[in-house]
Write an enzyme that holds these catalytic residues in place. Structure first.
Site, short mmCIF file in Angstrom:
data_model
loop_
_atom_site.label_atom_id
_atom_site.label_comp_id
_atom_site.label_asym_id
_atom_site.label_seq_id
_atom_site.Cartn_x
_atom_site.Cartn_y
_atom_site.Cartn_z
N TYR A 53 -1.81 -0.57 10.99
CA TYR A 53 -1.94 -1.21 9.67
C TYR A 53 -0.73 -0.90 8.80
CZ TYR A 53 -3.30 -1.64 4.73
OH TYR A 53 -3.30 -1.94 3.39
N THR B 78 0.82 -1.21 0.00
CA THR B 78 0.00 0.00 0.00
C THR B 78 0.86 1.26 0.00
OG1 THR B 78 -1.47 1.28 1.44
CG2 THR B 78 -0.09 -0.32 2.52
N ASP B 79 0.28 2.38 -0.43
CA ASP B 79 0.99 3.67 -0.36
C ASP B 79 1.06 4.17 1.09
OD1 ASP B 79 -1.70 4.34 -0.01
OD2 ASP B 79 -1.69 5.97 -1.47
N GLU B 80 0.27 3.54 1.99
CA GLU B 80 0.22 4.06 3.37
C GLU B 80 1.54 3.87 4.11
OE1 GLU B 80 -3.48 3.33 5.44
OE2 GLU B 80 -4.56 3.10 3.55
N LYS C 230 2.27 -3.35 7.29
CA LYS C 230 2.55 -3.50 5.86
C LYS C 230 4.00 -3.08 5.57
CE LYS C 230 0.11 -4.59 2.90
NZ LYS C 230 -0.27 -5.90 2.33
P1 NAD Z 1 -9.62 -7.43 2.07
O1 NAD Z 1 -9.63 -7.17 3.53
O2 NAD Z 1 -10.85 -7.16 1.27
O3 NAD Z 1 -9.27 -8.98 1.81
C1 NAD Z 1 -8.25 -9.64 2.52
C2 NAD Z 1 -8.34 -11.12 2.21
O4 NAD Z 1 -7.28 -11.79 2.90
C3 NAD Z 1 -9.65 -11.78 2.66
O5 NAD Z 1 -10.14 -12.64 1.67
C4 NAD Z 1 -9.25 -12.54 3.92
O6 NAD Z 1 -10.05 -13.71 4.14
C5 NAD Z 1 -7.81 -12.91 3.59
N1 NAD Z 1 -7.02 -13.13 4.81
C6 NAD Z 1 -6.94 -12.31 5.89
N2 NAD Z 1 -6.14 -12.89 6.82
C7 NAD Z 1 -5.71 -14.07 6.30
C8 NAD Z 1 -4.86 -15.10 6.78
N3 NAD Z 1 -4.31 -15.04 8.00
N4 NAD Z 1 -4.62 -16.14 5.97
C9 NAD Z 1 -5.16 -16.23 4.73
N5 NAD Z 1 -6.00 -15.30 4.24
C10 NAD Z 1 -6.26 -14.21 5.02
O7 NAD Z 1 -8.37 -6.65 1.50
P2 NAD Z 1 -8.19 -5.87 0.12
O8 NAD Z 1 -8.72 -4.50 0.28
O9 NAD Z 1 -8.64 -6.72 -1.01
O10 NAD Z 1 -6.60 -5.76 0.09
C11 NAD Z 1 -5.80 -6.79 -0.47
C12 NAD Z 1 -4.34 -6.42 -0.37
O11 NAD Z 1 -4.10 -5.20 -1.05
C13 NAD Z 1 -3.85 -6.20 1.07
O12 NAD Z 1 -2.56 -6.75 1.18
C14 NAD Z 1 -3.83 -4.70 1.23
O13 NAD Z 1 -2.87 -4.30 2.17
C15 NAD Z 1 -3.47 -4.27 -0.18
N6 NAD Z 1 -3.96 -2.93 -0.58
C16 NAD Z 1 -5.29 -2.60 -0.41
C17 NAD Z 1 -5.74 -1.35 -0.84
C18 NAD Z 1 -7.20 -0.96 -0.71
O14 NAD Z 1 -7.56 0.19 -1.00
N7 NAD Z 1 -8.10 -1.85 -0.33
C19 NAD Z 1 -4.85 -0.44 -1.42
C20 NAD Z 1 -3.50 -0.83 -1.57
C21 NAD Z 1 -3.08 -2.07 -1.15
P1 TYD Z 2 -10.72 3.97 4.46
O1 TYD Z 2 -11.68 3.57 3.39
O2 TYD Z 2 -10.80 3.32 5.79
O3 TYD Z 2 -9.26 3.85 3.83
P2 TYD Z 2 -7.82 4.36 4.44
O4 TYD Z 2 -7.99 4.83 5.81
O5 TYD Z 2 -7.00 3.11 4.37
O6 TYD Z 2 -7.37 5.43 3.51
O7 TYD Z 2 -10.91 5.54 4.71
C1 TYD Z 2 -10.74 6.47 3.65
C2 TYD Z 2 -10.86 7.86 4.26
O8 TYD Z 2 -12.20 8.06 4.73
C3 TYD Z 2 -9.97 8.07 5.47
O9 TYD Z 2 -9.48 9.40 5.44
C4 TYD Z 2 -10.89 7.88 6.66
C5 TYD Z 2 -12.23 8.35 6.13
N1 TYD Z 2 -13.42 7.67 6.70
C6 TYD Z 2 -14.49 8.43 7.21
O10 TYD Z 2 -14.45 9.69 7.19
N2 TYD Z 2 -15.58 7.78 7.70
C7 TYD Z 2 -15.66 6.42 7.74
O11 TYD Z 2 -16.68 5.87 8.25
C8 TYD Z 2 -14.58 5.65 7.19
C9 TYD Z 2 -14.61 4.14 7.19
C10 TYD Z 2 -13.48 6.33 6.69
#
Ligand code: NAD
Ligand code: TYD
Length: 350
Positions: A156, A131-133, A160
């Site tokens: 988080y 992630t960019d975080e 990561k």
């Molecule tokens: P998500 O929470 O929707 O899905 C996570 C998946 O991992 C689920 O299917 C869960 O069952 C599985 N999982 C969790 N713990 C596990 C374990 N111990 N063993 C096996 N499986 C397990 O997440 P997402 O939003 O699809 O993100 C996927 C990846 O992309 C993550 O690594 C996250 O850090 C990265 N990422 C997400 C975003 C975003 O905006 N969602 C952005 C950048 C990077």
């Molecule tokens: P989120 O979707 O949790 O992603 P991330 O924190 O990983 O960027 O949140 C996106 C932005 O929205 C973040 O600045 C937090 C804000 N947010 C709210 O204002 N209300 C909410 O209920 C949630 C879940 C997030």
């Protein structure tokens, strides 16, 4: 490649990636390794579950013996690692779960890859999805580049960042053929409604309060999930080993502006009076340590691999809302049970 293991394939981004890979590479076996936590849902893959090149294995990546036996059984040439605990608010309530899955789980996978490929690493690839975080928080200007120093600020992002460091360490120390991507915030179908966009869509449908943290001035760079899946596919096949690639949408939105746009689009689609949903906006206590701004410089992947985001945000958002409105049963199922307890606990003191 003969076979690729994708971890976290039952989650949001993972399910889009699995679908893409199963359809695009019919000669390659795609194995989805997932523990099915609250965020994992095999319903996300119903349309491809009977494809002959798709297999599911229920495995917790924290369990090394389960991981190594799945690796030996399927003998993958490639691993694309997405399994993670992914929600910042949950990481504030329960950091240790993030250390276990994101750090220990990733190191288990690296150890299993090292063991499986010990005699010959040629042609093998371990792609870590991050992630960019990990780069921390920006002020009003600037962008995250691949060379930006890591400065994680939530449990988080710290977990990561730690996993990213292990991935790089395994490349340098053990020559495990790794590659990494760091992406901005994703949105699209099948995202669990704990994250901003689907949570707001769900609440707008139900005419519930829309909890905007702080003053809603935090900025995120949003990318449609299928564009992320396309970027992972490209980097996995064509990127340079040992390197990382930033992926972003060049699409920065203040939370409050994004929520207002959502309200406008949804009022139109639901045939509600203009401005009706905006009245649900409620400013609530800010998230602890809330990062102000994320913004990605994705010029490396654009120049080296010719990847660009394909969708305008307004169109992607409209598509996303349509999906949630057409899949209300999915939404109802994932928000029944554990979700209500989560929601009450997370939002009661805000
Ligand atoms: P998500 O929470 O929707 O899905 C996570 C998946 O991992 C689920 O299917 C869960 O069952 C599985 N999982 C969790 N713990 C596990 C374990 N111990 N063993 C096996 N499986 C397990 O997440 P997402 O939003 O699809 O993100 C996927 C990846 O992309 C993550 O690594 C996250 O850090 C990265 N990422 C997400 C975003 C975003 O905006 N969602 C952005 C950048 C990077
Ligand atoms: P989120 O979707 O949790 O992603 P991330 O924190 O990983 O960027 O949140 C996106 C932005 O929205 C973040 O600045 C937090 C804000 N947010 C709210 O204002 N209300 C909410 O209920 C949630 C879940 C997030």
């Amino acid at each position: 490649m003969n076979s690729i293991i994708i971890t976290g394939g039952a989650g949001f981004i993972g399910s889009h990636l699995v679908r893409r890979m199963v359809k695009k590479y019919p000669e390659t076996k795609i194995i989805n390794l997932d523990a099915l936590t609250y965020a994992g849902n095999l319903e996300n893959l119903r349309d491809i579950e009977n494809e002959s090149n798709y297999t599911f294995e229920k495995v917790d990546i924290c369990d090394f013996s389960a991981v190594i036996s799945a690796f030996k059984k399927h003998n993958p040439d490639g691993i694309i690692h997405l399994a993670a605990e992914s929600h910042v608010d949950r990481s504030i309530s329960n950091p240790i779960a993030f250390v276990n899955t994101n750090v220990v789980g990733t190191v288990n996978l690296l150890n299993a890859a090292r063991e499986l490929w010990k005699d010959n690493m040629d042609g093998k690839r371990f792609h870590h999805v991050s992630t960019d975080e990990v780069y921390g928080s920006l002020g009003d200007t600037g962008f995250f580049e691949e060379t930006t120093a890591y400065d994680p600020r939530s449990p988080y992002s710290a977990s990561k960042a730690s996993s990213d460091h292990f991935v790089n360490a395994y490349f340098h120390t053990f020559k495990v053929p790794v590659i990494m991507t760091n992406c901005s915030n994703n949105y699209g179908p099948y995202q669990f409604p704990e994250k901003l966009i689907p949570l707001m869509i769900n609440n707008i449908i139900q005419k519930k309060a829309l909890p905007v943290y702080g003053k809603g001035l935090n900025i995120r760079d949003w990318l449609y999930v299928e564009d992320h899946a396309a970027a992972i596919d490209l980097v996995f096949h064509k990127g340079k080993l040992g390197e990382s690639y930033n992926i972003g949408g060049k699409n920065e939105w203040k939370n409050i502006d994004l929520v207002r746009l959502l309200c406008q689009q949804m009022d139109e689609k639901l045939g509600r009076t203009k401005g009706e949903s905006e009245e649900l906006i409620t400013f609530v206590t800010d998230r602890a340590g809330h990062d102000l701004r994320y913004a990605i410089d994705s010029s490396k992947i654009e120049k080296e691999l010719n990847w660009f985001p394909s969708l305008q945000f307004e169109d992607g958002l409209s598509k996303t809302i349509d999906w949630y409105l057409e899949n209300k049963e999915w939404l109802q199922r994932v928000t029944s049970g554990e979700y209500a307890g989560y929601y009450d606990e997370m939002y009661k003191n805000r």
